[in-house]
Design a protein around this motif. Structure first.
Motif, short mmCIF file in Angstrom:
data_model
loop_
_atom_site.label_atom_id
_atom_site.label_comp_id
_atom_site.label_asym_id
_atom_site.label_seq_id
_atom_site.Cartn_x
_atom_site.Cartn_y
_atom_site.Cartn_z
N PRO A 259 -16.70 41.60 40.14
CA PRO A 259 -15.67 40.86 39.38
C PRO A 259 -16.20 41.05 37.97
O PRO A 259 -17.44 40.64 38.00
N ILE A 260 -15.47 41.57 37.03
CA ILE A 260 -16.12 41.77 35.53
C ILE A 260 -14.99 42.08 34.63
O ILE A 260 -13.91 42.48 34.99
N THR A 261 -15.22 41.71 33.55
CA THR A 261 -14.19 42.31 32.51
C THR A 261 -14.21 43.70 32.05
O THR A 261 -15.05 44.13 32.32
N GLN A 262 -13.18 43.84 31.17
CA GLN A 262 -13.07 45.28 31.04
C GLN A 262 -14.08 45.55 30.08
O GLN A 262 -14.59 46.88 30.02
N ALA A 263 -14.21 44.89 28.66
CA ALA A 263 -15.34 45.16 28.03
C ALA A 263 -16.72 45.40 28.67
O ALA A 263 -17.27 46.39 28.37
N SER B 65 -16.49 55.81 39.03
CA SER B 65 -16.19 54.28 38.61
C SER B 65 -14.66 53.94 38.40
O SER B 65 -14.00 54.94 38.04
N CYS B 66 -14.22 52.91 38.86
CA CYS B 66 -12.85 52.37 38.52
C CYS B 66 -12.86 50.90 38.18
O CYS B 66 -13.34 50.18 39.20
N TRP B 67 -12.33 50.55 37.22
CA TRP B 67 -12.10 49.31 36.84
C TRP B 67 -10.35 48.79 37.10
O TRP B 67 -9.60 49.65 36.40
N ILE B 68 -10.20 47.92 37.55
CA ILE B 68 -8.73 47.63 37.87
C ILE B 68 -8.49 46.10 37.49
O ILE B 68 -9.38 45.32 37.84
N GLY B 69 -7.57 45.81 36.53
CA GLY B 69 -7.57 44.39 36.12
C GLY B 69 -6.25 44.33 35.28
O GLY B 69 -5.40 45.19 35.31
N SER B 70 -6.34 42.99 34.65
CA SER B 70 -4.84 42.79 33.90
C SER B 70 -4.82 43.35 32.64
O SER B 70 -5.96 43.96 31.95
N SER B 71 -3.67 43.82 32.22
CA SER B 71 -3.49 44.54 31.00
C SER B 71 -3.91 43.69 29.72
O SER B 71 -4.38 44.34 28.59
N THR B 72 -4.30 42.52 29.87
CA THR B 72 -4.88 41.69 28.91
C THR B 72 -6.38 42.02 28.38
O THR B 72 -6.78 41.57 27.70
N ASP C 17 1.66 44.76 34.13
CA ASP C 17 0.75 43.96 34.60
C ASP C 17 -0.62 44.73 34.72
O ASP C 17 -1.78 44.30 33.92
N GLN C 18 -0.79 45.59 35.47
CA GLN C 18 -2.17 46.14 35.82
C GLN C 18 -2.73 47.44 34.77
O GLN C 18 -1.78 48.56 34.83
N LEU C 19 -3.65 47.55 34.78
CA LEU C 19 -4.33 48.66 34.13
C LEU C 19 -5.50 49.17 35.11
O LEU C 19 -6.46 48.38 35.51
#
Lengths: 383, 501
Positions: free
Chosen positions: A185-189, A208-215, A296-298
């Protein structure tokens, strides 16, 4: 395939090209049709390549496979797998019938692109029919070749607008000896920061692939390590020291990377009829972007250099997205559109919207005219 | 001023002198005095590049110091219809920077700034005159380096590397210039500034960067290159394996690749080369071996240990008669010293040597080496074989005496026959040295009329007036027709299976 069959298939293609040239009725080249939604819409006569199928040459110790454009991509991958080799750029299929030629014409690459290189990097040679129906061969079957201009590498991503691809030779690679997938688990930045830091170290980081909320808040980073078993093993604690990682079960990991490549993860699945799936290509330096009105998802791939999201499919949204991409040194594509979005909209960032491109537009137009003077392949799928 | 080493009929001479005065007058206002040369004593160092056998004096030489000056020079020459030959460090081996007697040599040597280095995005932006090795040196403290390492990397420039799509010992694993450059800023002959490629991956549209790579200075003048930097491996070790039979050595190369290993370097030297270099560097090579293979592994210590063990097993199974593994960096460099010094060592054996460059599929290495042995007898000249075995890129060194004109012609014919054999064996006439002026006739063997016409179409798309290095690389139909006639002796055409006209 016997030589008689193959030469008759080529004769038929040539007849179609010459007739199209004479009658001024442009053709749209199609393999399996699994990516027919990609690129600008068109209604031209189809020239189908599946009749020209088969692997022509494959010697594992040469790391090269030569095949006809209509060969199913699955067939190529299966033959390579028997010898423990792969197409390292991991082309997406987007459907069962995907062909070798279609993959090259689309020029798309999957998760491994960030470490292995793009599809164009692997193309060694090509045989084509140009707009005059001439049967021409460029490049070859060896890794190093600087004889003449590298015309075969102009074809990836040309979407059939330059010539009809008959055959291609591509470089293949051994399947990595070991592969492991880690997740945290990790933030986009933080994900952008870490993946780029890792990429600058001698680590076997393969995707690598990060999936998370658009915010841009919480999300999940999945990373793939691939290489010598000892190197993969040694890298796990190094990465674990930075973030709290778990190792995925190999079958779960394989399914994840495959679903990511094929856009079958939930983040790609909620394409509303009025929405568009956007692709952003960005330089490595680009941090999190605030994208107005996105769903929602990015999804971030290639250490943040390829980003996917869905949003309203109107021109206003595309203009906003393009401006945002341009401001960060990249570009945007309307990758796939919902059923209710106007199919006649422009799908790509145009050359004229990029820096120093007026002269390049003229170069591109002259190149097209040189390979296809009568506009046979004017499918308009690519600006 | 009159180019000294040329015999030119008087009316033409007058025309050249007039053109020279006109060009110099036009360029003077935009260049400092020291940046424009036209007196023969000043321009003579530019009469050839690394291929000294072909020389010609240019009208003048311009050495711009800024991109703006380059653009203005191009515009002036475009308006005057004066052809331009771009030049980097002049280390090219195919005469790609050989001047045209009615043209300007445009040296990019003074554009040698490293503009920026970004460790986070692992990129560096450099001017074309920056030396290849200087990039790696400038980023070494960050644990990064620029991977393509042509043998001339101490001297050759990145602009030249782009134009020749240069490789090197490590390109089997790390790729050619094409794979390690993200963006090229350049100027078209018309003087317009353009950018090929992007820092954002896989832009939609035709990949113009791919076609500019290896275009031998014929499509655009490079003014800025953005290169990809990669993490420096923590460790490198090399295995030196001897074989008592050249075929066994060649088969071992294929066996390593078939075992799923991509070594960082995989190089081969034949007996004649080993003996020549041992005398020169004293690396402790096995002088009885018919061939020696150098297989390098790099990466983390764990990775290297694993790969060295796997490669050793494959080499043993392939019948190596001796195996030595470098135990430390000094020993690794010692093992490589012979390979790296093969060219100067060849220079000690004969007054001159002619370095060829062709590529074949790995499986045909043994066949080509056997054929070269036959050619040595046929032409009465010795040939050393040292090459990038991992990617089938051969560099036969034909020994001859340049003072003997007849012997030089024999050496040339020997070289041409090797290239034709490469094409016949499913390979190509040049791996990494370019076509330039040297191999322009061999292009007629590898490509038919349709392909050559397409190449001219590509050229015209970038440079419609055909003013940028126009006499290189792509032969005209007439040239091929003449070459075809020249090569027919006793009614037998070499390689009758190849398409002619």
């Amino acid at each position: 395939m016997s030589s008689l069959q193959s030469s008759s298939a080529i004769d038929l293609f040539r007849e179609q090209i010459l007739a199209a040239s004479k009658n001024k009725t442009p053709l749209s080249i199609q393999g399996g049709g699994t990516k027919s939604w990609y690129g600008n819409a068109n209604t031209f006569t189809k020239l189908e390549t599946r009749s020209y199928s088969g692997i022509l040459e494959y010697q594992p110790e040469e790391l090269v496979i030569t095949a006809c454009a209509g060969t199913p991509l699955k067939e190529i991958e299966a033959v390579l797998a028997e010898k423990n080799q792969v197409l390292a750029f991991e082309p997406p299929h987007f459907g069962d019938g995907a062909t070798f030629g279609g993959a090259i014409a689309a020029g798309l690459a999957g998760p491994g692109r960030i470490s292995a290189g793009n599809l164009r990097d692997f193309v060694l040679g090509a045989r084509i029919l140009d707009g005059k129906g001439q049967d021409l061969s460029f490049g070859g079957k060896v890794m190093k070749n600087v004889a003449g201009y590298d015309v075969s590498r102009l074809l990836p991503g040309s979407m059939g607008t330059l010539s009809l691809l008959l055959e291609a030779s591509v470089k293949v690679l051994p399947r990595p000896a070991a592969t492991t997938t880690l997740r945290c688990p990790i933030t986009q930045a933080r994900a952008l920061q870490l993946t780029n830091e890792w990429a600058g170290q001698p680590l076997p980081l393969s995707a690598s692939c990060w999936i998370g909320s658009s915010t841009g808040g919480d999300g999940e980073l999945t990373i793939r390590l691939a290489g010598a078993a000892a190197a993969v093993k040694a890298a796990i604690p190094l990465m674990g020291a930075a973030v709290n990682v778990v190792e995925l079960d190999p079958s779960v990991a394989d399914a994840f990377w495959s679903n990511l490549r094929e856009h079958e993860l939930p983040a790609f699945q909620n394409l509303n009829n009025n929405d568009t799936l956007y692709r952003l290509a960005l330089p490595a330096v680009c941090g999190p972007l605030a994208i107005p009105n996105m769903n929602d998802q990015l999804v971030l791939e290639w250490h943040g250099q390829q980003r996917w999201f869905t949003a309203s499919g109107d021109d206003v949204t595309f203009a906003t997205v393009k401006t945002l991409a341009n401001a960060n040194g990249g570009h945007a594509t309307r990758f796939k559109q919902g059923a209710h979005v106007d199919p006649n909209q422009q799908r790509f960032t145009l050359l004229s919207e990029q820096a120093h491109s007026v002269a390049l537009e003229a170069v591109q137009a002259r190149l097209k005219a040189s390979f296809d003077p009568a506009g046979v392949f004017a499918t308009s799928r690519l600006p | 001023m009159i180019p000294m080493n040329m015999v030119i009929p008087p009316p033409e001479l007058a025309a050249i002198t007039a053109l020279q005065s006109k060009l110099v007058s036009a360029l003077r206002p935009i260049l400092p005095e020291h940046a424009l040369l036209w007196e023969p004593e000043d321009t003579i160092p530019y009469e050839c590049d690394g291929l000294a056998a072909y020389r010609r004096m240019p009208l003048a030489v311009a050495l711009p110091e800024t991109e703006e000056q380059v653009a203005r020079i191009l515009k002036i020459c475009f308006n005057m219809q004066v052809p331009i030959v771009p030049r980097g460090s002049g280390t090219g081996l195919s005469g790609g920077a050989m001047p045209m007697s009615q043209g300007l040599v445009l040296s990019l040597a003074k554009l040698k700034k490293i503009i920026s280095i970004d460790p986070f995005t692992r990129t560096a932006v450099v001017q074309p005159g920056v030396r290849n090795l200087a990039i790696s040196e400038a980023v070494a403290h960050l644990g990064l380096y620029y991977a393509p390492d042509p043998s001339s990397q101490i001297a050759c420039s990145i602009g030249g590397n782009v134009n020749e799509n240069s490789g090197g010992v490590h390109c089997l694993k790390y790729g050619l210039t094409l794979h390690n450059v993200l963006k090229v800023r350049g100027i078209l002959m018309s003087g317009e500034i353009v950018e090929f490629g992007s820092l954002a991956p896989d832009s939609p549209g035709l990949d113009l960067l791919a076609v500019v790579m290896g275009s031998e200075g014929m499509l655009a003048v490079v003014t800025e290159v953005t290169v990809k930097l990669i993490a420096k491996p923590k460790l490198a070790r090399v295995i030196m394996a001897s074989f008592d039979d050249i075929e066994k050595g060649a088969d071992a190369v294929a066996a390593i690749i078939a075992a799923g290993i991509i070594p960082a370097g995989l190089e081969m030297m034949d007996k004649a080369t080993t003996r020549a270099v041992e005398e020169f560097v004293h690396a402790g090579y096995d002088l009885d071996a018919e061939t020696i293979l150098l297989c390098e592994s790099d990466g983390t210590p764990e990775e290297v240990a694993e790969e060295i063990e796997r490669m050793t097993k494959v080499l043993e199974q392939a019948g190596a008669s001796g195996i030595q593994i470098s135990q430390n960096e000094a020993e690794r460099l010692k093992f490589w010293s012979g390979r790296k010094n093969a060219f100067p060592a060849a220079g000690r054996l004969a007054p001159d040597y002619y370095c060829m460059d062709g590529t074949i599929p790995r499986r045909n290495i043994g066949t080509l080496l056997r054929r070269i042995q036959g050619m040595e007898k046929k032409y009465g000249l010795a040939c050393l074989n040292v090459f990038h075995a991992g990617d089938g890129n051969m560099h036969p060194l034909i020994l001859f005496n340049g003072a003997d004109q007849e012997e030089w012609h024999r050496a040339e014919e020997f070289g041409t026959e090797i290239l034709e054999a490469c094409v016949e064996l499913d390979g190509t006439i040049t791996g990494e040295h370019g076509v330039g002026i040297e191999k322009i006739n061999s292009m007629c063997v590898q490509f038919g009329e349709g392909e050559r016409e397409s190449f001219w179409g590509v050229k015209a798309a970038f440079d419609p007036e055909k003013l940028l290095n126009p006499d290189k690389a792509i032969p005209t139909l007439n040239r091929c027709a003449e070459y075809g006639r020249m090569r027919i002796s006793g009614g037998s055409v070499p390689h009758p299976e190849l398409e002619r006209f």
